[in-house]
Design a protein around this motif. Sequence first.
Motif, PDB file in Angstrom:
ATOM      1  N   THR A   1     -11.425   2.020   0.255  1.00 16.22           N
ATOM      2  CA  THR A   1     -10.333   1.122   0.645  1.00 16.22           C
ATOM      3  C   THR A   1      -9.817   1.506   2.027  1.00 16.22           C
ATOM      4  OG1 THR A   1      -9.693   0.877  -1.669  1.00 16.22           O
ATOM      5  CG2 THR A   1      -8.076   0.230  -0.014  1.00 16.22           C
ATOM      6  N   ARG A   2      -9.545   0.506   2.849  1.00 20.60           N
ATOM      7  CA  ARG A   2      -8.993   0.758   4.174  1.00 20.60           C
ATOM      8  C   ARG A   2      -7.519   0.394   4.171  1.00 20.60           C
ATOM      9  NH1 ARG A   2     -12.233   3.427   3.794  1.00 20.60           N
ATOM     10  NH2 ARG A   2     -14.299   3.555   4.748  1.00 20.60           N
ATOM     11  N   VAL A   3      -6.698   1.329   4.644  1.00 27.66           N
ATOM     12  CA  VAL A   3      -5.246   1.169   4.604  1.00 27.66           C
ATOM     13  C   VAL A   3      -4.686   1.174   6.024  1.00 27.66           C
ATOM     14  CG1 VAL A   3      -3.086   2.110   3.742  1.00 27.66           C
ATOM     15  CG2 VAL A   3      -5.166   2.359   2.382  1.00 27.66           C
TER      16      VAL A   3
ATOM     17  N   SER B   1      -6.658  -6.666  -3.502  1.00 25.32           N
ATOM     18  CA  SER B   1      -6.593  -5.296  -3.991  1.00 25.32           C
ATOM     19  C   SER B   1      -5.169  -4.778  -3.924  1.00 25.32           C
ATOM     20  CB  SER B   1      -7.505  -4.405  -3.147  1.00 25.32           C
ATOM     21  OG  SER B   1      -6.926  -4.210  -1.856  1.00 25.32           O
TER      22      SER B   1
ATOM     23  N   THR C   1      -3.823  -3.111  -1.752  1.00 23.79           N
ATOM     24  CA  THR C   1      -3.273  -3.139  -0.395  1.00 23.79           C
ATOM     25  C   THR C   1      -2.833  -4.542   0.026  1.00 23.79           C
ATOM     26  OG1 THR C   1      -5.415  -3.550   0.650  1.00 23.79           O
ATOM     27  CG2 THR C   1      -4.813  -1.239   0.259  1.00 23.79           C
ATOM     28  N   SER C   2      -3.085  -5.552  -0.784  1.00 23.67           N
ATOM     29  CA  SER C   2      -2.839  -6.936  -0.404  1.00 23.67           C
ATOM     30  C   SER C   2      -1.344  -7.239  -0.273  1.00 23.67           C
ATOM     31  CB  SER C   2      -3.449  -7.884  -1.435  1.00 23.67           C
ATOM     32  OG  SER C   2      -3.126  -9.229  -1.134  1.00 23.67           O
TER      33      SER C   2
ATOM     34  N   ALA D   1       0.823  -1.207   0.000  1.00 29.04           N
ATOM     35  CA  ALA D   1       0.000   0.000   0.000  1.00 29.04           C
ATOM     36  C   ALA D   1       0.856   1.254   0.000  1.00 29.04           C
ATOM     37  CB  ALA D   1      -0.935  -0.005   1.200  1.00 29.04           C
TER      38      ALA D   1
END
Length: 394
Positions: A377-379, A199, A201-202, A48
Amino acid sequence: MSGQLRYIEVAERRARLAVGQRLAGAARADSPEEVAESLVALHGTDPASVFLAVGARLADAAKTVPETERALYEDRTLVRMHGMRHTVFVFPTGLVPVVHASTGLTVAARARAALIKDMAKAGAPDAEWLAEVEASALAALARRGEATAVELAQDEPRLREQFVYAAGKSYEGVHTVSSRLWRVLGVEGRVVRGRPLGSWTSTQFRWAVAPPSPELPVAEAQSELVRRWLAACGPATEADLKWWTGWKVSDVRAALKTVGAVTVSVDEGVGYVLADAVEPVGAVEPWAALLPGLDPTAMGWQERDWYCPPELRSALFDRSGNIGPTVWCDGRIVGGWAQRPDGEIAWRLLDTEGVGREARTAIEVEAARLHAWVGPTRVTPRFRTPLERELAAA
């Protein structure tokens, strides 16, 4: 006085940072490739962070995810691979042979020797067996194009072989050949990380066979890497460069000499710039930025007092020295930020000196800009810091 080194004061260093690191508004880039070329490398340990670092520097932040994914997984103009200090970075594809020859070869030799030694200590199969498994696994990867470690272990079951690491020690553990081997092959430049399973962030990803690249003489590659780094980060000290590359002092000095680096004076002592960067740089327009954890600007120098006050570090760094998300104003870190569960971008100033109403407004604009392109999206940073945890939970 004749022979006196030109002193580059902190204000000028911050102005150079604003332009060279693509952070001032007028210096922002049009593509992820421009960002990576300007910064030399983006820290890739946290996937991310790569996207967040690019988004902070694009003129049109809305393009961040599709354009970065295009560059990484479709056009392959950017490559995620091991580099300096055995760390994963994202590099421009054209820089891959430079990084491999200047840094990767030494690190790779150590990594392979360590794997063979650890397997031998545990009574696991020998180097000849490992070479056979390695050849079979690489052939399977070539057939598949891209694959996860789990998928490749289906093709080559010997990858599942386990061995005890550090038997009898407090950190004893069980390793698989797969987990260690793919890491070694990555450092050797034979495989690269491909598209993630989820996604952007994976942290789960597929492997791919590395594209062919020319072999360069080590000294030539080291000089080229130093030239690019000084273009992005000069003026900087020998200690900065040694820390960033992980090289021996003798290699650093040889490369500085080859590129014709010019000595200047900075607050830490003697610094270096490229010959075409000696002349003074004027002030830039006021700017603000929200940079992610492990951002290449925040992690670009070992000696950071000129942009990160020491009293801020306990809140912004974890115990291993990894920096978390930071708020910047006119070339220095003034606070930190986090994303809350509802998506809000929360930030806090830790250093208010010189941060007036206009600067606070600029920070708010950047927070809104970040919120707009990150969307639902959550980071969560891979390496969490005290301030980030506090802001995220508030």
